[in-house]
Design a protein around this motif. Sequence first.
Motif, PDB file in Angstrom:
ATOM      1  N   GLY A 205      11.962 -18.424 -11.094  1.00 48.04           N
ATOM      2  CA  GLY A 205      10.900 -18.857 -12.006  1.00 48.04           C
ATOM      3  C   GLY A 205      10.217 -17.677 -12.662  1.00 48.04           C
ATOM      4  O   GLY A 205      10.001 -17.658 -13.885  1.00 48.04           O
ATOM      5  N   VAL A 206       9.900 -16.675 -11.870  1.00 41.60           N
ATOM      6  CA  VAL A 206       9.217 -15.484 -12.391  1.00 41.60           C
ATOM      7  C   VAL A 206      10.114 -14.758 -13.393  1.00 41.60           C
ATOM      8  O   VAL A 206       9.650 -14.224 -14.400  1.00 41.60           O
ATOM      9  N   ALA A 207      11.420 -14.775 -13.121  1.00 40.23           N
ATOM     10  CA  ALA A 207      12.366 -14.057 -13.991  1.00 40.23           C
ATOM     11  C   ALA A 207      12.434 -14.673 -15.382  1.00 40.23           C
ATOM     12  O   ALA A 207      12.870 -14.017 -16.326  1.00 40.23           O
ATOM     13  N   ARG A 208      12.033 -15.929 -15.510  1.00 38.72           N
ATOM     14  CA  ARG A 208      11.980 -16.532 -16.859  1.00 38.72           C
ATOM     15  C   ARG A 208      10.686 -16.154 -17.568  1.00 38.72           C
ATOM     16  O   ARG A 208      10.636 -15.989 -18.772  1.00 38.72           O
ATOM     17  N   HIS A 209       9.610 -16.058 -16.763  1.00 37.89           N
ATOM     18  CA  HIS A 209       8.286 -15.867 -17.353  1.00 37.89           C
ATOM     19  C   HIS A 209       8.058 -14.431 -17.843  1.00 37.89           C
ATOM     20  O   HIS A 209       7.508 -14.222 -18.935  1.00 37.89           O
ATOM     21  N   VAL A 210       8.476 -13.455 -17.048  1.00 37.11           N
ATOM     22  CA  VAL A 210       8.180 -12.047 -17.362  1.00 37.11           C
ATOM     23  C   VAL A 210       8.769 -11.618 -18.720  1.00 37.11           C
ATOM     24  O   VAL A 210       8.048 -11.019 -19.542  1.00 37.11           O
ATOM     25  N   PRO A 211      10.042 -11.925 -19.007  1.00 40.97           N
ATOM     26  CA  PRO A 211      10.570 -11.525 -20.332  1.00 40.97           C
ATOM     27  C   PRO A 211       9.821 -12.196 -21.484  1.00 40.97           C
ATOM     28  O   PRO A 211       9.662 -11.583 -22.552  1.00 40.97           O
ATOM     29  N   ARG A 212       9.340 -13.432 -21.252  1.00 39.83           N
ATOM     30  CA  ARG A 212       8.581 -14.105 -22.327  1.00 39.83           C
ATOM     31  C   ARG A 212       7.282 -13.361 -22.608  1.00 39.83           C
ATOM     32  O   ARG A 212       6.855 -13.237 -23.751  1.00 39.83           O
TER      33      ARG A 212
END
Lengths: 167, 167
Positions: free
Chosen positions: A149-156
């Motif tokens: 989940g975090v891996a989707r949010h950080v690049p955004r």
Amino acid sequence: MTDDRWPTAALGEVGRMRVLAAAFPGAFLEERLVPRSFETVWGYLSDLERSIPDFDRTVGGLRIVRRDGERLEARARAAGPVPLATTFDVDLRPGWCWMVARPAFYVVGFAAEPEGDQTRLAHMEALSVPGPPGLRAALGPLLRMSRFGVARHVPRDLDGIGRALGA
Amino acid sequence: MEPDVAEAVSRAQRGDPMALDGVVRTLAPYVGRICGAIALSDGDDAMQEAMMAIVRNLGSLREPRALWSWARRIAVREAVRVARRGRDIPLDQPMLAASATVPDGATAVEVRHVLASMPPAQRAVLVLRHLEGMSEEETAAMLGVAVGTVKSRLHRATRAFRARWSA
């Protein structure tokens, strides 16, 4: 004995963020080279009340409610129909922002350093579970799963910062 | 060790991210000194890897007051490991003998030159004996080698330095 003629090593702000990320089993850290000066990048990012709701679309608003030197207390309100509020303890210094949600279930970090006339920017987020070391070790596999989940949010977030800076 | 550092270690072990950052900041200059002197041009990489090992394993440190000796052991191990895989190829013995002429007023560049003429394990002996003030027995125990090995490495290393450094 100290002798300043002996070579010494240093971490830097981005290096320290990499080190802290290693402590959280579910952490996701991404680094980008932003084609803007450190002053421009940090000038934008360190104005947390303006920058965070601007680049993070899951945050509806953020207010600094207390400021004591480098230590801040911030209240963030979630975007969307249910405006859930979270309080963060924040350590904010040049090139460094470390935000810990109360009661320490989530950490958010930004670190920046000049690299030539550009800026190396590191952003990390992770779930953080308070408790004795044994409990936290046992929860490691579960926490590692949270990384998706975090891996989707950080690049955004980093995309949003880049857009805001026109980079 | 100062009581507030032991308290910060205990809090970090219980999952306090703000305390963890404090522990990293406290340890960084010490770990940087060890890694810089042993790993030389790979010192920053060695320091980062040492600090990562420290934060990942902080929960296993049973006695927070043993923080410094525990961190020293990890820093020496990582610095030797990184230096061995890196570009710091020891110079040959004639070069080592030549570097024994470093004058009393040796500069940082000359110190670095002398260190660069030694294999990483020999640098580790020198750092533990002369920067850390450990005895030959303590140095041998930390490096997992015989006292005689420490003595011979130290003999070769100290030949490269003048009396005030090897005293």
